[in-house]
Scaffold this motif. Structure first.
Motif, PDB file in Angstrom:
ATOM      1  N   ASN A 108     -28.957   5.617 -26.127  1.00 33.64           N
ATOM      2  CA  ASN A 108     -27.943   4.576 -26.281  1.00 33.64           C
ATOM      3  C   ASN A 108     -26.990   4.556 -25.100  1.00 33.64           C
ATOM      4  OD1 ASN A 108     -28.912   3.807 -28.782  1.00 33.64           O
ATOM      5  ND2 ASN A 108     -27.646   5.270 -29.866  1.00 33.64           N
ATOM      6  N   LEU A 109     -26.581   3.362 -24.726  1.00 37.66           N
ATOM      7  CA  LEU A 109     -25.549   3.169 -23.713  1.00 37.66           C
ATOM      8  C   LEU A 109     -24.251   2.790 -24.417  1.00 37.66           C
ATOM      9  CD1 LEU A 109     -27.540   1.150 -21.032  1.00 37.66           C
ATOM     10  CD2 LEU A 109     -26.752   3.507 -20.861  1.00 37.66           C
ATOM     11  N   PRO A 110     -23.119   2.970 -23.750  1.00 41.87           N
ATOM     12  CA  PRO A 110     -21.846   2.576 -24.372  1.00 41.87           C
ATOM     13  C   PRO A 110     -21.861   1.096 -24.761  1.00 41.87           C
ATOM     14  CG  PRO A 110     -21.446   3.882 -22.403  1.00 41.87           C
ATOM     15  CD  PRO A 110     -22.914   3.590 -22.436  1.00 41.87           C
ATOM     16  N   ASP A 111     -21.214   0.785 -25.900  1.00 42.52           N
ATOM     17  CA  ASP A 111     -21.175  -0.585 -26.414  1.00 42.52           C
ATOM     18  C   ASP A 111     -20.050  -1.392 -25.791  1.00 42.52           C
ATOM     19  OD1 ASP A 111     -23.290  -0.263 -28.192  1.00 42.52           O
ATOM     20  OD2 ASP A 111     -21.996   0.450 -29.802  1.00 42.52           O
ATOM     21  N   LEU A 112     -20.281  -2.678 -25.693  1.00 44.25           N
ATOM     22  CA  LEU A 112     -19.267  -3.625 -25.244  1.00 44.25           C
ATOM     23  C   LEU A 112     -18.179  -3.692 -26.318  1.00 44.25           C
ATOM     24  CD1 LEU A 112     -18.531  -5.795 -23.096  1.00 44.25           C
ATOM     25  CD2 LEU A 112     -19.766  -7.429 -24.526  1.00 44.25           C
ATOM     26  N   PRO A 113     -16.917  -3.498 -25.947  1.00 44.36           N
ATOM     27  CA  PRO A 113     -15.850  -3.563 -26.955  1.00 44.36           C
ATOM     28  C   PRO A 113     -15.580  -5.015 -27.359  1.00 44.36           C
ATOM     29  CG  PRO A 113     -14.913  -3.146 -24.798  1.00 44.36           C
ATOM     30  CD  PRO A 113     -16.399  -3.171 -24.631  1.00 44.36           C
ATOM     31  N   VAL A 114     -16.004  -5.383 -28.542  1.00 41.65           N
ATOM     32  CA  VAL A 114     -15.807  -6.749 -29.042  1.00 41.65           C
ATOM     33  C   VAL A 114     -15.154  -6.682 -30.417  1.00 41.65           C
ATOM     34  CG1 VAL A 114     -17.723  -7.768 -27.752  1.00 41.65           C
ATOM     35  CG2 VAL A 114     -18.143  -6.829 -30.011  1.00 41.65           C
ATOM     36  N   ASN A 115     -14.592  -7.805 -30.829  1.00 38.94           N
ATOM     37  CA  ASN A 115     -13.949  -7.831 -32.142  1.00 38.94           C
ATOM     38  C   ASN A 115     -14.988  -7.871 -33.258  1.00 38.94           C
ATOM     39  OD1 ASN A 115     -14.697 -10.550 -32.730  1.00 38.94           O
ATOM     40  ND2 ASN A 115     -13.012 -11.278 -31.471  1.00 38.94           N
ATOM     41  N   ILE A 116     -14.529  -7.725 -34.469  1.00 37.46           N
ATOM     42  CA  ILE A 116     -15.418  -7.611 -35.632  1.00 37.46           C
ATOM     43  C   ILE A 116     -16.276  -8.858 -35.839  1.00 37.46           C
ATOM     44  CG2 ILE A 116     -13.733  -8.442 -37.314  1.00 37.46           C
ATOM     45  CD1 ILE A 116     -14.809  -6.185 -39.168  1.00 37.46           C
ATOM     46  N   PHE A 117     -15.801 -10.019 -35.389  1.00 36.39           N
ATOM     47  CA  PHE A 117     -16.545 -11.258 -35.578  1.00 36.39           C
ATOM     48  C   PHE A 117     -17.691 -11.391 -34.572  1.00 36.39           C
ATOM     49  CE2 PHE A 117     -12.202 -12.131 -37.070  1.00 36.39           C
ATOM     50  CZ  PHE A 117     -12.500 -12.329 -38.415  1.00 36.39           C
ATOM     51  N   LEU A 118     -17.535 -10.836 -33.381  1.00 39.21           N
ATOM     52  CA  LEU A 118     -18.578 -10.921 -32.353  1.00 39.21           C
ATOM     53  C   LEU A 118     -19.554  -9.753 -32.397  1.00 39.21           C
ATOM     54  CD1 LEU A 118     -16.497 -12.196 -29.310  1.00 39.21           C
ATOM     55  CD2 LEU A 118     -17.989 -13.500 -30.822  1.00 39.21           C
ATOM     56  N   LYS A 119     -19.204  -8.688 -33.108  1.00 36.05           N
ATOM     57  CA  LYS A 119     -20.033  -7.482 -33.163  1.00 36.05           C
ATOM     58  C   LYS A 119     -21.491  -7.772 -33.560  1.00 36.05           C
ATOM     59  CE  LYS A 119     -19.713  -2.952 -32.821  1.00 36.05           C
ATOM     60  NZ  LYS A 119     -19.573  -2.336 -31.518  1.00 36.05           N
ATOM     61  N   THR A 169     -19.146  -9.026 -18.819  1.00 28.90           N
ATOM     62  CA  THR A 169     -18.213  -7.925 -19.075  1.00 28.90           C
ATOM     63  C   THR A 169     -16.836  -8.165 -18.471  1.00 28.90           C
ATOM     64  OG1 THR A 169     -18.920  -6.760 -17.092  1.00 28.90           O
ATOM     65  CG2 THR A 169     -20.114  -6.274 -19.122  1.00 28.90           C
ATOM     66  N   VAL A 170     -16.474  -9.404 -18.251  1.00 22.41           N
ATOM     67  CA  VAL A 170     -15.189  -9.720 -17.632  1.00 22.41           C
ATOM     68  C   VAL A 170     -14.054  -9.126 -18.476  1.00 22.41           C
ATOM     69  CG1 VAL A 170     -13.651 -11.597 -16.959  1.00 22.41           C
ATOM     70  CG2 VAL A 170     -16.113 -11.807 -16.597  1.00 22.41           C
ATOM     71  N   GLY A 171     -13.158  -8.413 -17.811  1.00 18.03           N
ATOM     72  CA  GLY A 171     -12.008  -7.844 -18.503  1.00 18.03           C
ATOM     73  C   GLY A 171     -12.266  -6.504 -19.159  1.00 18.03           C
ATOM     74  N   THR A 172     -13.456  -5.939 -18.992  1.00 20.44           N
ATOM     75  CA  THR A 172     -13.758  -4.626 -19.558  1.00 20.44           C
ATOM     76  C   THR A 172     -14.362  -3.741 -18.469  1.00 20.44           C
ATOM     77  OG1 THR A 172     -16.058  -5.042 -20.193  1.00 20.44           O
ATOM     78  CG2 THR A 172     -14.364  -5.726 -21.753  1.00 20.44           C
ATOM     79  N   ASP A 173     -14.429  -2.468 -18.750  1.00 17.68           N
ATOM     80  CA  ASP A 173     -15.052  -1.520 -17.823  1.00 17.68           C
ATOM     81  C   ASP A 173     -16.406  -1.048 -18.342  1.00 17.68           C
ATOM     82  OD1 ASP A 173     -14.184  -0.004 -19.948  1.00 17.68           O
ATOM     83  OD2 ASP A 173     -13.425   1.636 -18.702  1.00 17.68           O
ATOM     84  N   ILE A 174     -17.011  -1.824 -19.250  1.00 17.34           N
ATOM     85  CA  ILE A 174     -18.257  -1.402 -19.891  1.00 17.34           C
ATOM     86  C   ILE A 174     -19.411  -1.291 -18.896  1.00 17.34           C
ATOM     87  CG2 ILE A 174     -19.082  -3.671 -20.604  1.00 17.34           C
ATOM     88  CD1 ILE A 174     -19.261  -0.419 -22.609  1.00 17.34           C
ATOM     89  N   MET A 175     -19.469  -2.171 -17.900  1.00 16.65           N
ATOM     90  CA  MET A 175     -20.549  -2.084 -16.914  1.00 16.65           C
ATOM     91  C   MET A 175     -20.453  -0.771 -16.142  1.00 16.65           C
ATOM     92  SD  MET A 175     -23.268  -3.488 -15.628  1.00 16.65           S
ATOM     93  CE  MET A 175     -23.258  -5.231 -15.916  1.00 16.65           C
ATOM     94  N   THR A 176     -19.250  -0.373 -15.780  1.00 18.62           N
ATOM     95  CA  THR A 176     -19.047   0.905 -15.090  1.00 18.62           C
ATOM     96  C   THR A 176     -19.482   2.064 -15.979  1.00 18.62           C
ATOM     97  OG1 THR A 176     -17.201  -0.016 -13.861  1.00 18.62           O
ATOM     98  CG2 THR A 176     -17.339   2.373 -13.959  1.00 18.62           C
ATOM     99  N   LYS A 177     -19.108   2.019 -17.251  1.00 16.95           N
ATOM    100  CA  LYS A 177     -19.503   3.082 -18.187  1.00 16.95           C
ATOM    101  C   LYS A 177     -21.021   3.151 -18.344  1.00 16.95           C
ATOM    102  CE  LYS A 177     -15.278   3.190 -20.922  1.00 16.95           C
ATOM    103  NZ  LYS A 177     -14.681   2.928 -22.241  1.00 16.95           N
TER     104      LYS A 177
END
Length: 99
Positions: free
Chosen positions: A23-34, A66-74
């Motif tokens: 598994n890779l780290p997940d994109l941080p999204v709200n409960i509706f987009l999960k 991934t705009v606005g998050t560091d998920i791609m780096t992770k």
């Protein structure tokens, strides 16, 4: 457990010893987009060589939007970590808990 909403496939005419999904780290999204956010992973296959050793092939699908998050780096750090472990000849890779 059901589908993880992302499909990775590795097709080979050669024998595959084993396959591991990491598994890779997940994109941080709200409960509706999960439910619409696929779980990203690394699919790693081990192929036997004639001298008794193995070669490992990895394929992955990283998050693209991934705009606005560091998920791609992770996710890239996790991939680099797993490649580094392979490079150091330690074939028992760990999960990406550090990232």
């Amino acid at each position: 457990m059901g589908s993880l909403r992302v499909k990775l496939v590795l097709i080979s005419k050669y024998k595959i010893n084993r396959v591991v999904r990491r598994n890779l780290p997940d994109l941080p999204v709200n409960i509706f987009l999960k439910p619409f956010s696929g779980k990203k992973m690394i699919l790693q296959a081990f192929f036997p060589l004639s001298d008794g050793t193995e070669i490992s092939i990895m394929c992955t699908h990283l998050d693209a939007f991934t705009v606005g998050t560091d998920i791609m780096t992770k996710q890239l750090n996790c991939l680099r970590y797993n490649l580094g472990v392979l490079d150091s000849k330690k074939h028992s890779l760990g999960a990406c808990r550090r990232f």
